[in-house]
Design an enzyme around this catalytic site. Structure first.
Site, PDB file in Angstrom:
ATOM      1  N   GLY A   1      -4.535  13.994  -0.318  1.00 59.12           N
ATOM      2  CA  GLY A   1      -4.502  14.183  -1.760  1.00 59.12           C
ATOM      3  C   GLY A   1      -5.760  14.859  -2.278  1.00 59.12           C
ATOM      4  CD  GLN A   2      -5.808  17.073  -7.668  1.00 60.70           C
ATOM      5  OE1 GLN A   2      -5.340  16.205  -8.375  1.00 60.70           O
ATOM      6  NE2 GLN A   2      -6.312  18.181  -8.156  1.00 60.70           N
TER       7      GLN A   2
ATOM      8  CG  ASP B   1      -1.406  11.446   3.310  1.00 62.08           C
ATOM      9  OD1 ASP B   1      -0.253  11.108   2.942  1.00 62.08           O
ATOM     10  OD2 ASP B   1      -2.267  11.859   2.510  1.00 62.08           O
ATOM     11  CB  ILE B   2       3.160   9.176   4.387  1.00 65.51           C
ATOM     12  CG1 ILE B   2       3.161  10.106   3.167  1.00 65.51           C
ATOM     13  CG2 ILE B   2       2.743   7.770   4.016  1.00 65.51           C
ATOM     14  CD1 ILE B   2       4.183   9.715   2.109  1.00 65.51           C
TER      15      ILE B   2
ATOM     16  CE1 TYR C   1      -2.103   6.142 -10.602  1.00 63.14           C
ATOM     17  CE2 TYR C   1      -3.147   6.874 -12.631  1.00 63.14           C
ATOM     18  CZ  TYR C   1      -3.195   6.681 -11.264  1.00 63.14           C
ATOM     19  OH  TYR C   1      -4.327   7.021 -10.558  1.00 63.14           O
TER      20      TYR C   1
ATOM     21  CE  LYS D   1      -4.704   3.792  -9.669  1.00 59.15           C
ATOM     22  NZ  LYS D   1      -5.263   3.603  -8.299  1.00 59.15           N
TER      23      LYS D   1
END
Length: 328
Positions: free
Chosen positions: A11-12, A34-35, A142, A146
């Protein structure tokens, strides 16, 4: 030398954090996961890599035990816009993977970095300079995950003594990886379009102000927090982090000011706000107060909009900036 595991390494954040941690500890000491497999040019492909699903508790624990992992950077998650489209999956993935990481850390005495987000804030939060301690009533799934994640990390620290830390990342801007479905990803898309000489239609309204941070500052903040003595941290897994309060119009204007340095054509930007992502952005504060991070572990951002824009366009066009990237 700690043996480090990174989840969500493609990811980023994971892309640049993989680079930074391998520079710090050595390539062989950092296991990226990762997946899906990385492409040959991805930083994760230049060292140890393992296919690993954060939802696989047994596989995660076995990896931590076998590799002698001492630090876990848990970055795997569904981001805000994607999470709104798949709320049940977002809850399952974001929460269960965190539980699995915390359980593995407890079993193997690991330190953990588990990021939080600007998404924890909601309409009840002050719009300007959102404080460290404030109402956390998000309106996105999201954001819900969190807030729950912050509380879960608190519980594992209190109940089991797990050293878990995190930052409330604002919108992050990076040239190293494509956007991953976040509400602030318009900024990254805008730079990519400008570098290609294409027009761009923004999915937020032009004057939507949100807190942003350039990825090199975010990575540095992550490492600085992990280096800080635990006893001096008042909010170890939920520090506010700030860099620049920016609007789409301000970023577009700065890109236009620097086009000539990269021989790029005029940059046209239109606006067609997406109802879902605009609603998420409207529930977030315009700016964030990060005084606690500054006081407790010396956090200071180093990039402003001008410097960040120069580095973004340089990276995306592969042309030198004449030294500007070292300026203020």
């Amino acid at each position: 030398m700690p043996r480090v595991l990174i989840t969500g390494a493609l990811g980023q954040v994971g892309t640049e954090l993989t680079l930074a941690l391998r520079e710090r500890y050595g390539v062989s000491e950092v296991l990226a996961s990762d997946i899906r497999s990385p492409g040959p040019d991805h930083p994760a492909a230049n060292g140890p890599f393992q296919l690993l699903d954060g939802l696989d508790a047994a596989g995660l624990l076995a990896t931590v035990q076998k590799q002698g992992v001492q630090e876990i950077y848990h970055l795997a998650a569904l981001l805000s816009a994607v999470a709104e489209a798949k709320p049940a999956l977002a809850w399952h993935l974001n929460m269960q993977s965190l539980i699995n990481v915390l359980d593995a850390a407890h079993a193997c005495n690991c330190r953990v970095f588990a990021p939080s987000s600007i998404a924890v804030f909601g309409p009840d939060t002050p719009r300007d300079q959102a404080p460290q301690l404030t109402s956390l009533r998000p309106t996105s799934m999201y954001g819900v995950t969190k807030v729950a994640g912050e509380l879960l990390c608190d519980d594992y620290a209190r109940r089991y003594g797990v050293d878990v830390r995190g930052l409330r990342y604002p919108g992050l801007i990076s040239a190293s990886a494509p956007p991953g479905g976040g509400t602030t990803d318009y900024s990254v898309e805008m730079y990519h379009a400008a570098a290609r000489g294409e027009a761009y239609t923004c999915f937020l309204s032009p004057n939507t102000a949100l807190e942003m941070l350039f990825m090199p500052d975010a990575v540095r903040a992550t490492l600085e927090l992990m280096d800080a003595p635990r006893e001096g941290l008042r909010y170890p897994n939920a520090y506010n982090l700030a860099g620049m309060s920016l609007t789409p119009a301000a970023i577009a204007a700065e890109i236009r000011r620097q086009l000539h340095r990269f021989d790029l054509p005029h940059f046209e930007v239109g606006y067609a706000p997406d109802p879902v992502r605009q609603a998420i952005a409207d529930a977030w504060p315009n700016s964030i107060n990060d005084a606690a991070a500054r006081q407790d572990w010396g956090w200071r951002p180093t990039y402003d909009l001008r410097r960040m824009t120069g580095e973004m366009l340089e990276a995306l066009t592969h042309r030198p900036t004449g030294g500007m990237t070292h300026g203020a």
